[in-house]
Design an enzyme around this catalytic site. Structure first.
Site, short mmCIF file in Angstrom:
data_model
loop_
_atom_site.label_atom_id
_atom_site.label_comp_id
_atom_site.label_asym_id
_atom_site.label_seq_id
_atom_site.Cartn_x
_atom_site.Cartn_y
_atom_site.Cartn_z
N MET A 12 -9.13 -13.28 -4.26
CA MET A 12 -10.44 -13.66 -4.23
C MET A 12 -10.97 -14.64 -5.32
O MET A 12 -11.65 -15.64 -5.32
CB MET A 12 -11.09 -12.33 -4.31
CG MET A 12 -12.76 -12.45 -4.31
SD MET A 12 -13.55 -12.48 -5.93
CE MET A 12 -15.02 -11.99 -5.59
N CYS A 24 -8.21 -9.48 -4.39
CA CYS A 24 -8.30 -9.51 -5.86
C CYS A 24 -7.98 -10.81 -6.66
O CYS A 24 -8.85 -11.51 -6.39
CB CYS A 24 -7.10 -8.44 -6.50
SG CYS A 24 -7.31 -7.80 -7.96
N LEU A 25 -6.86 -11.13 -6.93
CA LEU A 25 -6.62 -12.35 -7.50
C LEU A 25 -6.76 -13.29 -6.46
O LEU A 25 -7.20 -14.62 -6.59
CB LEU A 25 -5.18 -12.57 -8.14
CG LEU A 25 -4.80 -13.61 -8.85
CD1 LEU A 25 -5.56 -14.21 -9.79
CD2 LEU A 25 -3.24 -13.86 -9.04
N ILE A 70 9.75 8.70 2.09
CA ILE A 70 9.47 8.74 3.44
C ILE A 70 9.80 10.05 4.48
O ILE A 70 9.07 10.54 4.99
CB ILE A 70 10.46 7.66 4.29
CG1 ILE A 70 9.81 6.38 3.63
CG2 ILE A 70 10.09 7.60 5.72
CD1 ILE A 70 8.49 6.03 4.07
N SER A 77 16.67 5.16 -3.89
CA SER A 77 16.09 4.50 -2.53
C SER A 77 16.80 4.93 -1.26
O SER A 77 16.68 4.16 -0.39
CB SER A 77 16.19 2.95 -2.90
OG SER A 77 15.68 2.27 -3.91
N GLU A 130 -6.20 -2.80 1.24
CA GLU A 130 -5.11 -2.41 1.66
C GLU A 130 -4.78 -0.81 1.52
O GLU A 130 -4.13 -0.33 2.16
CB GLU A 130 -3.78 -3.16 1.20
CG GLU A 130 -3.80 -3.02 -0.04
CD GLU A 130 -4.28 -4.19 -1.03
OE1 GLU A 130 -3.53 -4.54 -2.19
OE2 GLU A 130 -5.41 -4.72 -0.58
N HIS A 187 -9.00 -3.75 -3.47
CA HIS A 187 -7.86 -3.89 -2.69
C HIS A 187 -8.00 -2.99 -1.47
O HIS A 187 -7.74 -1.79 -1.50
CB HIS A 187 -6.52 -3.25 -3.65
CG HIS A 187 -6.09 -3.84 -4.66
ND1 HIS A 187 -5.30 -4.89 -4.41
CD2 HIS A 187 -6.78 -4.04 -5.76
CE1 HIS A 187 -4.87 -5.43 -5.76
NE2 HIS A 187 -5.92 -5.09 -6.40
N LYS A 203 30.90 20.49 9.29
CA LYS A 203 31.64 20.35 8.25
C LYS A 203 30.78 20.57 7.01
O LYS A 203 31.11 21.13 5.67
CB LYS A 203 32.57 19.04 7.96
CG LYS A 203 33.31 18.89 6.81
CD LYS A 203 34.24 17.75 6.91
CE LYS A 203 35.02 17.37 5.78
NZ LYS A 203 35.67 16.23 5.64
N GLU A 226 8.15 15.63 -4.28
CA GLU A 226 9.43 14.94 -4.41
C GLU A 226 9.68 14.41 -5.97
O GLU A 226 8.81 14.25 -6.72
CB GLU A 226 9.08 13.49 -3.73
CG GLU A 226 10.21 12.31 -3.91
CD GLU A 226 9.85 10.97 -3.61
OE1 GLU A 226 10.50 10.18 -3.75
OE2 GLU A 226 8.66 10.76 -3.17
#
Length: 577
Positions: free
Chosen positions: A384, A381-382, A19, A14, A509, A507, A224, A141
């Site tokens: 809705m 989704c759910l 990013i 993480s 988003e 979805h 360094k 990645e």
């Protein structure tokens, strides 16, 4: 041929490799280089589709229906480029492919081993991205950290890759941590030194170090790190914690990340155009007003479970120069204490997706509260499906209405299993997944927001609105504003008498971008701002918040499942599952 950048991570997980990879993609695109970003995940699951949100966070869905790691969402949002199943590779998918080849006899009776068979499959997946998308640069990645035993085949594969395609075509970038030790009052380079030592022990010498820290890294420490890690000092890039991930590309540009990467890859140095991105960040950091949106979910202990949705809300708020305050509400708490305590003063409510019956009654109660108190509402989704169940129970009087997912024996399954799902046994990769068209009905909120006849959105679900209840739904004042082109599947529902009440089976988003907020989220944020600004009762502000003709003929919202007829005709049907 394409150039290849490999991003590894050390010290801790993480750390922000995703990013950094996405930011480099943004910086290269700002120089008019085409980019594709690939994620190599070391877990043995074939994909994250069956993994718990508490363990893995959000499952991001690509246009072609791949269930992937949430980093692909960052890749898409930062580079404004749609990814595909080619951009997501797991250990499970690699071993599955190799075993299938062995069973077919592709290896001619040879002994199947990690080297060369597994590593060759990994390299082939990387080449496949370059071949099929033809980008100037492929950024890869590698999940996990250097030293993880499950990551070793991936690291060995990328070590070999430089020999395969030529030294000038490959760049190794290592993201590591330079922590501040409060008791010592100084930053420490030893974690980075040991991480690079581990990487070099398997044959990879990093070309660029990206050093994560919570404060500026002094020039003496950069020197360094350069000396101990054998990396040119100009290639020791500081990545300081930012208030927003959208500022990271600008900070890395100031540090010279893209310039050094382009030089090492022997590409043409071009002048970047980051003006639009800078405007985005400026607007983010200088909002003119603020709003509060409640997210009523069941995985709120881990906000990464709703990452794309949060970013979509943020995109819309940035566009409208608003400071977005999120109020995370556990749907199980609403089941116990009711919606008044948690939703009374919010400007908007979002009920996102999820699976399983836990907390669903709380989501339904949140929908009811938003409907009764005229609070702008968006269901996903759910969410809705919960809005449909709320209508059935509290408006249509079907007190025992439920989803067949939660109660297979309910006498009123207003949400039912998709017909093609009845014989499905395997859970992974078998839902309705990926991009599907949705036809919008005229004179609806959805049509006004999208300003299109047909839209394409990404799905991830097994259950749908039960068409047996379609007429009853419409008779109670609701509208079906979006369906599949053949009219069979209900995709969007809304309540015209409400200031802003809309819910989608898909979805949205996943399609939102920082530069182009999704119209549904932009509509919600605008409605929430109108509510916050006016301070008036919902009844008196309904007409100004939603531009829909008052005399809608409800029958016009019914979509027929007849391929020979226009699906927007004012006809009725009772198609049953």
């Amino acid at each position: 041929m394409a150039k290849f950048v490999f991003v590894t991570g050390g010290v801790v997980s993480s750390i922000g490799k995703g990013i950094v990879a996405a930011s480099l993609g943004r910086l290269l695109k700002s120089r008019d280089y085409s980019v594709s970003i690939l994620k190599l995940d070391p877990y043995i699951n074939v994909d994250p589709g069956t993994m718990s949100p508490f363990q893995h966070g959000e499952v991001f869905v690509t246009e072609d229906g791949a269930e992937t790691d949430l980093d692909l969402g960052h890749y898409e949002r930062f580079t404004d480029t749609s990814m595909s199943r080619l951009n997501s590779v797991t250990t499970g998918s690699i071993y599955q492919a190799v075993i299938n080849k062995e069973r077919r006899g592709d290896y001619m009776g040879g002994t199947v081993q990690v080297i060369p068979h597994i590593t060759n499959e990994i390299k082939e997946r990387i080449r496949r991205v370059a071949k099929n998308t033809n980008p100037d640069v492929v950024i890869t990645e590698i999940g996990g950290t250097v030293g993880d035993i499950e990551s070793l085949p991936f690291l060995e594969a990328i070590r070999q890759f430089r020999k395969d395609v030529g030294r000038q075509n490959v760049l190794y970038m290592h993201v590591t941590l330079v922590p501040w030790i409060a008791s010592a009052g100084e930053m420490k380079t030893k974690p980075t030194q040991h991480s690079v030592k581990e990487l070099r022990s398997i044959g990879i010498q990093p070309d660029i170090l990206v050093c994560r820290s919570d404060r500026p890294i002094p020039a003496t420490l950069k020197h360094k790190l350069s000396e101990f890690c054998d990396v040119p000092e100009q290639c020791v890039i500081a990545s300081i914690d930012a208030k927003s991930i959208y500022e990271v590309p600008l900070l890395l540009e100031q540090e010279g990340l893209a310039q050094q990467a382009i030089e090492l890859l022997q590409l043409e140095q071009r002048q970047p155009d980051l003006s639009n991105w800078q405007t985005l960040v400026d607007r983010l950091y200088s909002p003119k007003n603020s709003i509060e949106i409640a997210i009523v979910g069941k995985y709120i202990q881990l906000s990464d479970a709703y990452l794309s949705m949060v970013e979509a809300l943020r995109h819309a708020a940035i566009e409208l120069s608003l400071d977005l305050n999120l109020k995370w509400v556990n749907s199980e708490d609403i089941e116990v204490e009711g919606g008044e305590k948690y939703l009374k003063n919010v400007d908007g409510v979002v009920v996102p997706g999820g699976f399983g019956s836990r907390g669903v009654d709380g989501k339904i109660a949140a929908v009811e509260y938003a409907r009764n108190h005229q609070i702008p509402f968006l269901g996903l989704c759910l969410g809705m499906q919960c809005s449909v169940m709320e209508w059935a129970r509290n408006v249509a009087g079907l007190k025992d209405a439920n989803s067949a997912e939660f109660d297979p024996n309910t006498p009123n399954p207003v949400i039912n299993l998709l017909p093609e799902q009845h014989d499905v046994v395997d859970l992974g990769g078998t839902m309705r997944l990926g991009l599907y068209p949705c036809r919008l009905a005229p004179n609806t909120l959805a049509k006004r927001l999208y300003e299109k006849e047909v839209v394409y959105e990404r799905h991830r679900h097994r259950y749908e609105f039960n068409n047996a209840y379609r007429n009853l739904f419409l008779e109670n004042g609701y509208a079906i504003s979006g369906t599949s082109p053949d009219g069979r599947l209900v995709e969007i529902v809304e309540l015209p008498s409400h200031p802003f009440f809309i819910a989608t089976q898909f979805h949205p988003e996943f399609q939102s971008r920082p530069s182009t907020p999704h119209p549904l989220f932009k509509g919600l944020i605008q409605a929430a701002f109108n509510k916050a600004k006016s301070g008036e009762s919902a009844t008196s502000t309904t007409s100004q918040r939603i531009a829909i003709s008052p005399g809608i003929n409800i029958s016009e919202q019914v979509i027929v499942a007849d391929a020979d007829r226009d699906p927007i005709l004012n006809a009725t049907t009772e198609v049953k599952y």
